[in-house]
Scaffold this motif. Structure first.
Motif, PDB file in Angstrom:
ATOM      1  N   VAL A 106       3.931   4.989  -0.843  1.00  0.00           N
ATOM      2  CA  VAL A 106       3.425   3.900   0.305  1.00  0.00           C
ATOM      3  C   VAL A 106       4.561   5.065   1.684  1.00  0.00           C
ATOM      4  CG1 VAL A 106       3.947   1.598  -0.528  1.00  0.00           C
ATOM      5  CG2 VAL A 106       5.979   2.171  -0.254  1.00  0.00           C
ATOM      6  N   HIS A 107       4.695   4.269   2.820  1.00  0.00           N
ATOM      7  CA  HIS A 107       5.427   5.128   3.208  1.00  0.00           C
ATOM      8  C   HIS A 107       6.163   3.996   4.903  1.00  0.00           C
ATOM      9  CE1 HIS A 107       1.115   6.958   2.572  1.00  0.00           C
ATOM     10  NE2 HIS A 107       2.223   8.132   3.488  1.00  0.00           N
ATOM     11  N   ASP A 108       7.168   4.850   5.088  1.00  0.00           N
ATOM     12  CA  ASP A 108       8.082   4.180   5.269  1.00  0.00           C
ATOM     13  C   ASP A 108       7.764   3.634   7.097  1.00  0.00           C
ATOM     14  OD1 ASP A 108       9.700   4.539   3.163  1.00  0.00           O
ATOM     15  OD2 ASP A 108      10.610   6.655   3.859  1.00  0.00           O
ATOM     16  N   MET A 109       7.125   3.943   7.535  1.00  0.00           N
ATOM     17  CA  MET A 109       6.673   4.018   9.132  1.00  0.00           C
ATOM     18  C   MET A 109       5.718   2.926   8.356  1.00  0.00           C
ATOM     19  SD  MET A 109       6.146   7.236  11.222  1.00  0.00           S
ATOM     20  CE  MET A 109       8.195   8.722  10.781  1.00  0.00           C
ATOM     21  N   PRO A 110       6.119   0.920   9.575  1.00  0.00           N
ATOM     22  CA  PRO A 110       4.961   0.900   9.230  1.00  0.00           C
ATOM     23  C   PRO A 110       3.876   1.206   9.739  1.00  0.00           C
ATOM     24  CG  PRO A 110       6.551  -0.427  10.177  1.00  0.00           C
ATOM     25  CD  PRO A 110       6.442   1.157   9.884  1.00  0.00           C
ATOM     26  N   ALA A 111       3.295   1.601  10.850  1.00  0.00           N
ATOM     27  CA  ALA A 111       2.044   1.962  11.506  1.00  0.00           C
ATOM     28  C   ALA A 111       1.566   3.176  10.161  1.00  0.00           C
ATOM     29  CB  ALA A 111       2.428   2.601  12.759  1.00  0.00           C
ATOM     30  N   VAL A 112       2.176   3.776   9.743  1.00  0.00           N
ATOM     31  CA  VAL A 112       1.743   5.441   9.145  1.00  0.00           C
ATOM     32  C   VAL A 112       1.168   4.412   7.952  1.00  0.00           C
ATOM     33  CG1 VAL A 112       1.917   6.986   7.641  1.00  0.00           C
ATOM     34  CG2 VAL A 112       3.159   6.620   9.593  1.00  0.00           C
ATOM     35  N   GLN A 113       1.836   3.033   7.359  1.00  0.00           N
ATOM     36  CA  GLN A 113       1.337   3.051   6.229  1.00  0.00           C
ATOM     37  C   GLN A 113       0.359   1.732   6.047  1.00  0.00           C
ATOM     38  OE1 GLN A 113       1.859   2.292   2.550  1.00  0.00           O
ATOM     39  NE2 GLN A 113       0.544   0.464   2.359  1.00  0.00           N
ATOM     40  N   SER A 114      -0.322   1.239   7.782  1.00  0.00           N
ATOM     41  CA  SER A 114      -1.618   0.750   7.934  1.00  0.00           C
ATOM     42  C   SER A 114      -2.512   1.600   8.161  1.00  0.00           C
ATOM     43  CB  SER A 114      -1.146  -0.313   8.979  1.00  0.00           C
ATOM     44  OG  SER A 114       0.039  -0.763   8.767  1.00  0.00           O
ATOM     45  N   MET A 115      -2.287   2.676   8.490  1.00  0.00           N
ATOM     46  CA  MET A 115      -3.098   4.041   8.412  1.00  0.00           C
ATOM     47  C   MET A 115      -3.806   4.212   7.282  1.00  0.00           C
ATOM     48  SD  MET A 115      -3.009   7.736  10.040  1.00  0.00           S
ATOM     49  CE  MET A 115      -2.078   8.119   8.859  1.00  0.00           C
ATOM     50  N   MET A 116      -2.934   4.175   6.726  1.00  0.00           N
ATOM     51  CA  MET A 116      -3.484   5.220   5.246  1.00  0.00           C
ATOM     52  C   MET A 116      -3.861   4.236   4.191  1.00  0.00           C
ATOM     53  SD  MET A 116      -2.148   8.239   5.671  1.00  0.00           S
ATOM     54  CE  MET A 116      -1.294   9.246   5.405  1.00  0.00           C
ATOM     55  N   TRP A 117      -3.286   2.930   4.901  1.00  0.00           N
ATOM     56  CA  TRP A 117      -4.387   1.535   3.612  1.00  0.00           C
ATOM     57  C   TRP A 117      -5.315   1.518   4.146  1.00  0.00           C
ATOM     58  CZ3 TRP A 117      -2.815  -1.514  -0.274  1.00  0.00           C
ATOM     59  CH2 TRP A 117      -3.180  -2.586  -0.831  1.00  0.00           C
ATOM     60  N   ALA A 118      -5.828   1.607   5.487  1.00  0.00           N
ATOM     61  CA  ALA A 118      -6.990   0.891   6.484  1.00  0.00           C
ATOM     62  C   ALA A 118      -7.908   3.283   5.757  1.00  0.00           C
ATOM     63  CB  ALA A 118      -7.288   1.914   7.696  1.00  0.00           C
ATOM     64  N   ARG A 119      -7.933   3.764   5.692  1.00  0.00           N
ATOM     65  CA  ARG A 119      -8.271   5.216   5.429  1.00  0.00           C
ATOM     66  C   ARG A 119      -9.124   5.348   3.800  1.00  0.00           C
ATOM     67  NH1 ARG A 119      -7.694  10.041   8.089  1.00  0.00           N
ATOM     68  NH2 ARG A 119      -7.722  11.227   6.843  1.00  0.00           N
ATOM     69  N   TRP A 120      -7.392   4.441   2.812  1.00  0.00           N
ATOM     70  CA  TRP A 120      -8.012   4.817   0.863  1.00  0.00           C
ATOM     71  C   TRP A 120      -8.997   3.221   1.127  1.00  0.00           C
ATOM     72  CZ3 TRP A 120      -5.962   0.030  -2.553  1.00  0.00           C
ATOM     73  CH2 TRP A 120      -6.344   0.742  -3.222  1.00  0.00           C
ATOM     74  N   GLY A 121      -9.165   2.183   2.174  1.00  0.00           N
ATOM     75  CA  GLY A 121      -9.711   1.562   2.356  1.00  0.00           C
ATOM     76  C   GLY A 121     -11.313   1.580   2.622  1.00  0.00           C
ATOM     77  N   ALA A 122     -12.227   3.243   3.159  1.00  0.00           N
ATOM     78  CA  ALA A 122     -12.727   3.059   3.853  1.00  0.00           C
ATOM     79  C   ALA A 122     -13.399   3.578   2.551  1.00  0.00           C
ATOM     80  CB  ALA A 122     -12.792   3.981   4.790  1.00  0.00           C
TER      81      ALA A 122
END
Length: 260
Positions: free
Chosen positions: A184-200
């Motif tokens: 996971v990523h400690d910055m919430p905005a980065v975590q959301s971005m990486m989760w979305a990239r994985w979803g794509a």
């Protein structure tokens, strides 16, 4: 969300053996899975191969004697061990192999594949069904320990700390520990971005229904920690030369060495 129990996780893996049995693709849902397998195997062989050559007496069969060797935690169907054995074979090393997995069907498949690959009876492989939080690993026993796509099932910080300390103790001085896992990523905005990239990525692998299915069970089952947290934890229990092999989106591979 209430997280999955160990029994629920075990039941899912019991019915999912085929997905973990392809050495070319690895675990498809994990981005760059074949790359992480290759990097972990190559790094472990490069770092600990000389130690295996020096410390393991070859018996008549060419298999190391007197303990030692490789431990694969959460071995699945054996992909990481098979990749590592390919690398160690180039060095003329045939280590003893120990495996841990929650799932008996997964463990059975790993034992079969590995025994066939090394031309040894399945009985030569030390297969342990269980949870790494509970399985006794011993002291100064292994030259290499690997944990791929499994530590994210640890929950509270105390569990992470206890398991990392247990793995450190199980290694011989100079041995190495290698992880490939979701982070996971400690910055919430980065975590959301990486989760979305994985979803794509998941939608491209198959379709949106597959994406939703995988992301739903990961959300329910997993409690990963950040790369920084895990590397810091490795150092805090005593590992040195902690280094990253690769990180892409929410997946990373990294490792460290127990002082000699």
């Amino acid at each position: 969300m209430k997280k999955s129990t160990v029994e629920e996780i075990r039941a899912r893996f019991d019915g999912d053996v085929e997905r973990f049995s392809n050495l070319d693709t690895g675990q498809v849902a994990a981005m760059d899975s074949p790359v992480h397998m290759e990097l972990v195997a190559s790094a472990a062989a490069a770092v600990s191969g000389p130690m295996l050559i020096r410390d393991c007496k070859a018996g008549a069969s060419g298999v190391s004697e007197g303990g030692g060797g490789v431990l694969d935690i959460g071995c699945g169907a054996g992909n990481y061990t098979l990749k590592l054995l390919e690398q160690l074979d180039k060095l003329g090393v045939k280590p003893r192999v120990s495996l841990i997995d929650l799932s008996k069907p997964m463990l059975d498949r790993a034992v079969l594949r590995i025994s066939e690959a090394i031309g040894q009876s399945p009985e030569t492989i030390n297969a342990m069904q269980g949870d790494v939080r509970e399985v006794e690993l011993g002291e100064a026993r292994y030259d290499i320990v690997m944990a791929a796509q499994c530590l994210h099932h640890l929950r509270e910080d105390a569990e992470w700390e206890a398991v990392f300390a247990k793995i450190f103790r199980s290694l011989k001085p100079g041995g190495s520990f290698w992880i490939a896992d979701a982070v996971v990523h400690d910055m919430p905005a980065v975590q959301s971005m990486m989760w979305a990239r994985w979803g794509a990525y998941l939608a491209e692998v198959k379709d949106e229904a597959y994406r939703d299915h995988v992301m739903a069970y990961v959300e329910k089952e997993d409690t990963p920690r950040s790369l920084a947290y895990q590397m810091g934890l490795m150092q805090s229990v005593g590992f040195v030369a902690v280094d990253v092999l690769q990180k892409r989106s929410k997946f990373a591979s990294f490792g460290g060495v127990k002082p000699g």
